[in-house]
Design a protein around this motif. Structure first.
Motif, PDB file in Angstrom:
ATOM      1  N   PRO A 177      29.605  27.900  30.580  1.00  0.00           N
ATOM      2  CA  PRO A 177      30.229  26.850  31.399  1.00  0.00           C
ATOM      3  C   PRO A 177      31.724  26.711  31.154  1.00  0.00           C
ATOM      4  O   PRO A 177      32.483  26.419  32.090  1.00  0.00           O
ATOM      5  CB  PRO A 177      29.477  25.586  30.973  1.00  0.00           C
ATOM      6  CG  PRO A 177      28.171  26.071  30.451  1.00  0.00           C
ATOM      7  CD  PRO A 177      28.474  27.383  29.791  1.00  0.00           C
ATOM      8  N   ALA A 178      32.149  26.945  29.913  1.00  0.00           N
ATOM      9  CA  ALA A 178      33.588  26.849  29.623  1.00  0.00           C
ATOM     10  C   ALA A 178      34.375  27.860  30.441  1.00  0.00           C
ATOM     11  O   ALA A 178      35.445  27.554  30.984  1.00  0.00           O
ATOM     12  CB  ALA A 178      33.829  27.063  28.125  1.00  0.00           C
ATOM     13  N   ALA A 179      33.866  29.084  30.536  1.00  0.00           N
ATOM     14  CA  ALA A 179      34.554  30.120  31.309  1.00  0.00           C
ATOM     15  C   ALA A 179      34.528  29.811  32.798  1.00  0.00           C
ATOM     16  O   ALA A 179      35.514  30.034  33.508  1.00  0.00           O
ATOM     17  CB  ALA A 179      33.910  31.476  31.039  1.00  0.00           C
ATOM     18  N   VAL A 180      33.401  29.315  33.282  1.00  0.00           N
ATOM     19  CA  VAL A 180      33.283  28.977  34.703  1.00  0.00           C
ATOM     20  C   VAL A 180      34.238  27.840  35.067  1.00  0.00           C
ATOM     21  O   VAL A 180      34.915  27.877  36.104  1.00  0.00           O
ATOM     22  CB  VAL A 180      31.821  28.620  35.040  1.00  0.00           C
ATOM     23  CG1 VAL A 180      31.718  28.061  36.454  1.00  0.00           C
ATOM     24  CG2 VAL A 180      30.925  29.844  34.884  1.00  0.00           C
TER      25      VAL A 180
ATOM     26  N   ASN B  52      33.521  34.548  54.275  1.00  0.00           N
ATOM     27  CA  ASN B  52      32.688  35.165  53.261  1.00  0.00           C
ATOM     28  C   ASN B  52      32.633  34.259  52.021  1.00  0.00           C
ATOM     29  O   ASN B  52      33.474  33.366  51.865  1.00  0.00           O
ATOM     30  CB  ASN B  52      33.233  36.537  52.874  1.00  0.00           C
ATOM     31  CG  ASN B  52      33.091  37.550  53.984  1.00  0.00           C
ATOM     32  OD1 ASN B  52      32.260  37.402  54.877  1.00  0.00           O
ATOM     33  ND2 ASN B  52      33.905  38.597  53.946  1.00  0.00           N
ATOM     34  N   VAL B  53      31.663  34.519  51.158  1.00  0.00           N
ATOM     35  CA  VAL B  53      31.448  33.633  50.016  1.00  0.00           C
ATOM     36  C   VAL B  53      31.267  34.433  48.732  1.00  0.00           C
ATOM     37  O   VAL B  53      30.604  35.472  48.713  1.00  0.00           O
ATOM     38  CB  VAL B  53      30.200  32.746  50.237  1.00  0.00           C
ATOM     39  CG1 VAL B  53      29.835  31.974  48.974  1.00  0.00           C
ATOM     40  CG2 VAL B  53      30.434  31.765  51.384  1.00  0.00           C
ATOM     41  N   ILE B  54      31.866  33.910  47.670  1.00  0.00           N
ATOM     42  CA  ILE B  54      31.579  34.335  46.306  1.00  0.00           C
ATOM     43  C   ILE B  54      30.868  33.179  45.624  1.00  0.00           C
ATOM     44  O   ILE B  54      31.380  32.052  45.599  1.00  0.00           O
ATOM     45  CB  ILE B  54      32.863  34.713  45.545  1.00  0.00           C
ATOM     46  CG1 ILE B  54      33.460  36.000  46.128  1.00  0.00           C
ATOM     47  CG2 ILE B  54      32.594  34.882  44.049  1.00  0.00           C
ATOM     48  CD1 ILE B  54      34.819  36.372  45.559  1.00  0.00           C
ATOM     49  N   LEU B  55      29.679  33.448  45.117  1.00  0.00           N
ATOM     50  CA  LEU B  55      28.850  32.426  44.458  1.00  0.00           C
ATOM     51  C   LEU B  55      28.830  32.699  42.957  1.00  0.00           C
ATOM     52  O   LEU B  55      28.513  33.808  42.523  1.00  0.00           O
ATOM     53  CB  LEU B  55      27.429  32.458  45.022  1.00  0.00           C
ATOM     54  CG  LEU B  55      26.383  31.559  44.342  1.00  0.00           C
ATOM     55  CD1 LEU B  55      26.773  30.086  44.436  1.00  0.00           C
ATOM     56  CD2 LEU B  55      24.997  31.790  44.977  1.00  0.00           C
ATOM     57  N   VAL B  56      29.175  31.689  42.179  1.00  0.00           N
ATOM     58  CA  VAL B  56      29.252  31.826  40.722  1.00  0.00           C
ATOM     59  C   VAL B  56      28.442  30.715  40.081  1.00  0.00           C
ATOM     60  O   VAL B  56      28.465  29.561  40.542  1.00  0.00           O
ATOM     61  CB  VAL B  56      30.713  31.743  40.229  1.00  0.00           C
ATOM     62  CG1 VAL B  56      30.781  31.921  38.706  1.00  0.00           C
ATOM     63  CG2 VAL B  56      31.592  32.768  40.935  1.00  0.00           C
ATOM     64  N   ASP B  57      27.737  31.037  39.012  1.00  0.00           N
ATOM     65  CA  ASP B  57      27.094  29.982  38.228  1.00  0.00           C
ATOM     66  C   ASP B  57      27.205  30.263  36.745  1.00  0.00           C
ATOM     67  O   ASP B  57      27.506  31.376  36.317  1.00  0.00           O
ATOM     68  CB  ASP B  57      25.633  29.755  38.642  1.00  0.00           C
ATOM     69  CG  ASP B  57      24.719  30.941  38.393  1.00  0.00           C
ATOM     70  OD1 ASP B  57      24.775  31.538  37.306  1.00  0.00           O
ATOM     71  OD2 ASP B  57      23.920  31.268  39.304  1.00  0.00           O
ATOM     72  N   GLY B  58      26.989  29.220  35.954  1.00  0.00           N
ATOM     73  CA  GLY B  58      27.026  29.327  34.494  1.00  0.00           C
ATOM     74  C   GLY B  58      25.966  28.443  33.882  1.00  0.00           C
ATOM     75  O   GLY B  58      25.314  27.650  34.566  1.00  0.00           O
TER      76      GLY B  58
END
Length: 396
Positions: A162-165, A146-152
């Motif tokens: 972006p700092a948090a990512v 399975n996948v978790i996709l994250v972007d910033g």
């Protein structure tokens, strides 16, 4: 130029922004929810805007008397911190980092952890910057997890995103033992900066710090579109603008921007395995789920709500900060053509926009002294939501 925070005097009533329509060359509503907003006001219009707010029964306070001076000082501080803390193989929380430094960081992680980390070039921005994803695994080599996709970094000026990512990337890779459960049956695919051209442009000078959009010319006189209004799901409907000069411009067509095409293709390439899509923005302490194009909820809203509340509760327990949870258009305002609606419609059962908290001294642009506190709090919420997703959607 100064900054005004305004709120409707009648509790529970949404702000009517039509009162400002004839003054939009002299102000920018740059942060808002249903009942309050922040406005940047041109010096020539300060008296008129305050008169307008009073006439329309708005409560308000002046947050900054001289935004230009604040922006200049903020720029000088960031330049000083870059010299004090050059990139040396890791990204800390002392300052905001450039797109090139972030790309170099994930490349370095891949070299140092070849069995658990893979970096992939997934596209190029309008100005030619490489967009790269990092895929983080536990290294067991099993396919089709399975996948978790994250972007910033959708919106250029939201540097804390972006700092948090990047902080989350570092935790998953370099603090693996603490997060092994999150990687047992799940891979994480992360795009740290969706809009690198805008992000870099916002760091050039105090005059560009407030830039929000991409950098592809949109008309003879205006540049950029709002990438979070450019997705082909109810594109250019409520909450999006057809004016190329507007910050909420949806573009000449859906997926007009190479950057949004990259996110679209990521979503579709992972939709059959994707269980959570998380896009990180700022500001306001919100966990928002579909729909954004309409004040309505999907049939599976209770699943979304369950996961979001796990994040909210964890953050509250850790720091006392209280996130608001709910449908995007209901809690804030309509925003058609957004990536979270698109990912949810494409097959991700859990899809969120996470609006990060305000800075202590400046609500929209947390100073470097706030980075450490905010990114750690954000990660607490992300971990709690991921734990709920892992439990709720086990690997088949």
């Amino acid at each position: 130029m100064y900054e005004v925070s305004m709120m409707d005097r009648q509790a529970g009533r949404r702000l009517d922004y039509s009162m400002l329509e004839n003054n939009n060359s002299y102000y920018e509503v740059y942060s808002r929810n249903g009942a309050s907003a922040h406005i940047l006001v041109h010096p020539d219009a300060q008296a008129d805007i305050l008169k307008l707010l009073n006439a329309n029964m708005m409560n308000y306070k002046i947050v900054h008397n001289d935004v230009g001076l604040w922006l200049q000082r903020d720029f000088e501080m960031n330049q000083k911190l870059r010299n004090l803390y050059p990139y040396q193989g890791k990204l800390g929380t002392e300052r905001y980092y450039s797109h090139d430094e972030i790309n170099q960081f994930i490349e370095d992680l891949a070299k140092q952890n070849p069995t658990r980390v893979e970096v992939k070039t997934v596209g190029k921005s309008f100005e030619g910057r490489w967009l790269k994803t990092i895929r983080i695994t536990n290294g067991d080599g099993r396919a089709n997890k399975n996948v978790i996709l994250v972007d910033g970094g959708f919106h250029a000026r939201e540097w804390i995103s972006p700092a948090a990512v990047v902080y989350g990337i570092n935790e998953l890779v370099n603090n693996y033992e603490a997060h092994a459960q999150l990687l047992q049956d799940y891979d994480w695919v992360i795009l740290p900066v969706v809009n690198p051209d805008g992000y870099e442009y916002s760091q050039i000078s105090p005059n560009t710090r407030m830039w929000r959009k991409t950098r592809q010319p949109s008309s003879r006189h205006c540049i950029g579109i709002d990438p979070n209004r450019n997705f082909d799901f109810h594109w250019n409907e409520a909450g999006a603008s057809s004016d190329p000069c507007d910050d909420g411009y949806a573009g000449p067509k859906a997926f007009s921007e190479p950057e949004t095409i990259v996110v679209r293709d990521l979503i579709h390439s992972l939709a059959d395995r994707g269980k959570m899509y998380l896009t990180v923005h700022s500001e306001g302490s919100y966990l928002l789920y579909p729909w954004g194009y309409i004040e309505s909820l999907p049939d599976t809203w209770q699943d979304l709500d369950e996961v979001a509340r796990a994040g909210r509760d964890a953050i509250k327990a850790a720091t006392g900060n209280v996130y608001k949870v709910g449908g995007s258009a209901i809690l804030m305002y309509p925003a058609a053509g957004a990536s979270d609606d698109y990912a949810f419609n494409a097959g991700f059962p859990i899809s969120f926009t996470m609006e990060l908290p305000s800075g202590r001294k400046n609500p929209f642009h947390p100073p470097p002294t706030d980075i450490d506190r905010l990114v750690k709090e954000t990660w607490v919420g992300i971990v709690a939501m991921a734990q709920k997703v892992v439990k709720k959607y086990p690997l088949n």
